[in-house]
Design a protein around this motif. Structure first.
Motif, mmCIF file in Angstrom:
data_model
loop_
_atom_site.group_PDB
_atom_site.id
_atom_site.type_symbol
_atom_site.label_atom_id
_atom_site.label_comp_id
_atom_site.label_asym_id
_atom_site.label_seq_id
_atom_site.Cartn_x
_atom_site.Cartn_y
_atom_site.Cartn_z
ATOM 1 N N GLY A 35 0.829 -1.200 0.000
ATOM 2 C CA GLY A 35 0.000 0.000 0.000
ATOM 3 C C GLY A 35 0.859 1.244 0.000
ATOM 4 O O GLY A 35 2.022 1.212 0.403
ATOM 5 N N PRO A 36 0.319 2.360 -0.474
ATOM 6 C CA PRO A 36 1.083 3.611 -0.498
ATOM 7 C C PRO A 36 1.370 4.096 0.918
ATOM 8 O O PRO A 36 0.763 3.645 1.889
ATOM 9 N N ASN A 37 2.314 5.023 1.034
ATOM 10 C CA ASN A 37 2.609 5.611 2.335
ATOM 11 C C ASN A 37 1.347 6.246 2.914
ATOM 12 O O ASN A 37 0.595 6.911 2.197
ATOM 13 N N GLY A 38 1.121 6.028 4.207
ATOM 14 C CA GLY A 38 -0.070 6.585 4.849
ATOM 15 C C GLY A 38 -1.310 5.735 4.702
ATOM 16 O O GLY A 38 -2.411 6.160 5.067
ATOM 17 N N ALA A 39 -1.154 4.512 4.191
ATOM 18 C CA ALA A 39 -2.320 3.649 3.946
ATOM 19 C C ALA A 39 -2.852 3.016 5.225
ATOM 20 O O ALA A 39 -3.962 2.487 5.239
ATOM 21 N N GLY A 40 -2.045 3.021 6.300
ATOM 22 C CA GLY A 40 -2.466 2.372 7.539
ATOM 23 C C GLY A 40 -1.735 1.075 7.820
ATOM 24 O O GLY A 40 -2.105 0.330 8.732
ATOM 25 N N SER A 186 5.449 -5.385 5.301
ATOM 26 C CA SER A 186 4.782 -4.300 4.589
ATOM 27 C C SER A 186 5.766 -3.614 3.659
ATOM 28 O O SER A 186 6.977 -3.582 3.907
ATOM 29 N N SER A 187 5.238 -3.059 2.585
ATOM 30 C CA SER A 187 6.052 -2.292 1.644
ATOM 31 C C SER A 187 5.138 -1.435 0.781
ATOM 32 O O SER A 187 3.977 -1.768 0.567
ATOM 33 N N HIS A 188 5.683 -0.308 0.309
ATOM 34 C CA HIS A 188 4.949 0.494 -0.675
ATOM 35 C C HIS A 188 5.577 0.320 -2.057
ATOM 36 O O HIS A 188 5.206 1.009 -3.005
ATOM 37 N N ILE A 189 6.532 -0.605 -2.167
ATOM 38 C CA ILE A 189 7.238 -0.832 -3.423
ATOM 39 C C ILE A 189 6.815 -2.179 -4.005
ATOM 40 O O ILE A 189 7.062 -3.237 -3.410
ATOM 41 N N LEU A 190 6.171 -2.118 -5.151
ATOM 42 C CA LEU A 190 5.592 -3.311 -5.774
ATOM 43 C C LEU A 190 6.638 -4.386 -6.043
ATOM 44 O O LEU A 190 6.405 -5.575 -5.815
ATOM 45 N N GLU A 191 7.827 -3.971 -6.497
ATOM 46 C CA GLU A 191 8.852 -4.938 -6.873
ATOM 47 C C GLU A 191 9.347 -5.730 -5.671
ATOM 48 O O GLU A 191 9.686 -6.908 -5.797
#
Length: 303
Positions: A35-40, A186-191
């Motif tokens: 999820g993007p930053n700030g997604a929870g 968790s990560s905001h990076i798809l790769e």
């Protein structure tokens, strides 16, 4: 083997909703929380680890509530994103202290094994203050592994790591998952998620947006309508050609800008240069208008 179950979990701070009615199951193997930053994501992991109470809903591990159940904590290892650490102690002292807090039968052997697992044996006698960001991440990993937990929760674990450290951690997570442990990171990076996770949970603006194996999520992302802004030597003629060809759902020519939404990325990418050539139009610029992760996740939420 352990399974975490979240049932209609929400968490809010005053009027701010950080996590909104999330239901998911995390079982053995490696699961990516994307999820993007700030997604929870951090709030959700804190509730899974028993460090934060849900405002509503329940988090259970093998049927037992996680919140205020100290016995459960022996089964959970948590690697938080925050870098707050005891800089004045050595890596060895930090990991050994965690082993003693868990009242392990042989804390010295457990600390030594945990540091060896994360590749920090050579630097164990240095003060934490002298460590790089990546080394601090690995020591946090050792403190989470020292009591041999069945569940491992990692919040953005690859932050600050160099390529060699990243490969080492990826290999470690694979091995832990193969051992039957329940690993969630968790990560905001798809790769990053693509490289490791067999299962993906997508979180956007506190909501559970999608769930499944990587190929399914990737397919949802690539099948979404793609938007482009185009600049050419004759936008009006090109717009008419695109409409006649049918390779785009919508074509908008306003304020001197040609905006196109195409359902099939591959078909549109092949059709555009052909149409320009056939109609004598020179393409000056073709730019994707919605390729950010946030836009991809927003599309998943809207489905």
């Amino acid at each position: 083997m352990s399974t975490l179950v979240l049932d209609r979990v929400s968490r809010w701070y005053g009027n701010v909703v950080a996590v909104n009615d999330v239901t998911m199951t995390v079982g053995p193997g490696v699961t990516g929380l994307l999820g993007p930053n700030g997604a929870g994501k951090s709030t959700l992991i804190a509730m899974m680890g028993g460090f934060l109470a849900p405002s509503t809903g329940t988090v259970t591990l093998d049927g037992a509530p996680v919140w205020r159940h100290p016995g459960i904590y022996r089964q959970i290892g948590l690697v938080p994103e925050t870098e707050a650490m005891y800089d004045m102690v050595t890596g060895w002292q930090l990991v050994l202290a965690n082993a003693r807090l868990h009242r392990l039968a042989d804390p010295t052997a457990a600390a030594r094994a945990a540091l060896e697992t994360v590749g920090m044996t050579d630097a164990k006698d240095r003060e934490v203050a002298t460590y790089s960001k990546g080394m601090k991440q690995r020591v946090k990993m050792a403190t989470a592994l020292v009591h041999d937990p069945s569940v491992l929760l990692l919040d953005e674990p690859f932050t600050g790591m160099d390529p060699r450290q990243r490969l080492h951690l990826m290999d470690l997570l694979h091995r832990l998952g193969d051992q039957g442990r329940t690993v969630l990171f968790s990560s905001h990076i798809l790769e990053e998620v693509e490289e490791i996770a067999g299962t993906i949970e997508v979180l956007v603006a506190g909501r559970h947006a999608a769930s499944g194996d990587f190929r399914r999520i990737r397919r949802l992302m690539t099948e979404r309508p793609h938007q482009y802004t185009i600049s050419s030597s004759d936008d009006r003629r090109l717009a008419a050609a695109i409409i006649a060809d049918g390779c785009a759902d919508t074509v908008d020519l306003t304020a001197g800008t040609l905006a196109v939404q195409a359902p099939d990325l591959g078909a549109f990418v092949h059709a555009l240069p052909r149409l320009a050539r056939e109609h004598g139009v020179r393409l000056l610029e073709v730019s994707p208008a919605d390729e950010s992760l946030e836009s991809v996740f927003a599309y998943l939420v809207a489905r």
